[in-house]
Design a protein around this motif. Structure first.
Motif, PDB file in Angstrom:
ATOM      1  N   GLY A   1     -17.453   3.717 -17.892  1.00 54.31           N
ATOM      2  CA  GLY A   1     -16.797   3.585 -19.182  1.00 54.31           C
ATOM      3  C   GLY A   1     -17.686   3.923 -20.359  1.00 54.31           C
ATOM      4  O   GLY A   1     -17.214   4.418 -21.378  1.00 54.31           O
ATOM      5  N   PHE A   2     -18.976   3.692 -20.216  1.00 54.63           N
ATOM      6  CA  PHE A   2     -19.915   3.934 -21.309  1.00 54.63           C
ATOM      7  C   PHE A   2     -20.138   5.421 -21.563  1.00 54.63           C
ATOM      8  O   PHE A   2     -20.743   5.800 -22.566  1.00 54.63           O
TER       9      PHE A   2
ATOM     10  N   GLU B   1     -19.132  -0.912 -17.570  1.00 51.37           N
ATOM     11  CA  GLU B   1     -19.404  -0.895 -19.002  1.00 51.37           C
ATOM     12  C   GLU B   1     -20.874  -0.597 -19.285  1.00 51.37           C
ATOM     13  O   GLU B   1     -21.214   0.070 -20.247  1.00 51.37           O
ATOM     14  N   SER B   2     -21.758  -1.122 -18.413  1.00 50.70           N
ATOM     15  CA  SER B   2     -23.188  -0.855 -18.586  1.00 50.70           C
ATOM     16  C   SER B   2     -23.906  -1.093 -17.260  1.00 50.70           C
ATOM     17  O   SER B   2     -23.420  -1.821 -16.396  1.00 50.70           O
TER      18      SER B   2
ATOM     19  N   GLU C   1     -22.479  -4.312 -15.384  1.00 54.87           N
ATOM     20  CA  GLU C   1     -21.466  -5.067 -16.116  1.00 54.87           C
ATOM     21  C   GLU C   1     -20.169  -4.258 -16.123  1.00 54.87           C
ATOM     22  O   GLU C   1     -20.182  -3.056 -16.347  1.00 54.87           O
TER      23      GLU C   1
ATOM     24  N   ARG D   1     -16.084  -3.642 -17.413  1.00 51.77           N
ATOM     25  CA  ARG D   1     -15.136  -3.840 -18.497  1.00 51.77           C
ATOM     26  C   ARG D   1     -14.079  -4.816 -18.001  1.00 51.77           C
ATOM     27  O   ARG D   1     -13.602  -4.717 -16.889  1.00 51.77           O
TER      28      ARG D   1
END
Length: 155
Positions: A120-121, A142-143, A152, A154
């Motif tokens: 996602g990032f 996300e990360s 991590e 989302r």
């Protein structure tokens, strides 16, 4: 992903143990069921994937859509086809944009996009969604931190 995925420098997430080099067919079956539920009500008569990385997943997913054919290249797309794109990873979206272009050139309709793991990032999925595509990613990272190996997701 947290148990068997390995975070490497350069935003690399290795999931070879179950998604790429070794195929967890039971997991693929659950993924197919999830996408069949998400895209229920849409006409899907072909599943298009990128050669190599998405073939295993796409073949199992096809069973959940009434054993529709899995195709790898433009010559197997026809005008009027309703296509579900399936891939293992989505980062910046360049590979998927290539598949979308193939569909448009053939006169096929992209009904949706199923992704196993989205980074996602890196923004590719968000951009495709903004363009109006129905992107269903089963996990969105996300990360990632290669120093401590954390991932991590989302929510």
């Amino acid at each position: 992903i947290r148990e068997q995925g390995v975070v490497k420098p350069g935003n690399v997430l290795k999931v070879d143990a179950f998604l790429n080099h070794q195929c967890d067919v039971e997991l693929f079956d659950h993924m197919g069921a999830a996408w069949a539920e998400h895209f229920k009500g849409k006409t899907i008569d072909k599943i298009l994937t990128i050669e190599a990385s998405g073939i295993g997943i796409a073949c199992v997913v096809a069973r959940h859509f009434g054993n529709v054919p899995v195709v790898f290249a433009k010559r197997y797309l026809n005008e009027g086809d309703h296509v579900l794109l399936i891939d293992d990873f989505l980062a910046n979206g360049k590979a998927l944009k290539g598949l979308i272009e193939l569909c448009h050139e053939a006169g096929a309709t992209v009904e949706g996009i199923g992704i196993a793991v989205e980074k996602g990032f890196q923004g590719g999925g968000d951009q495709l969604r903004e363009e109006g595509y129905d992107v269903d990613s089963l996990a969105i990272v996300e990360s990632m931190d290669p120093e401590n190996g954390t991932i991590e997701f989302r929510s």
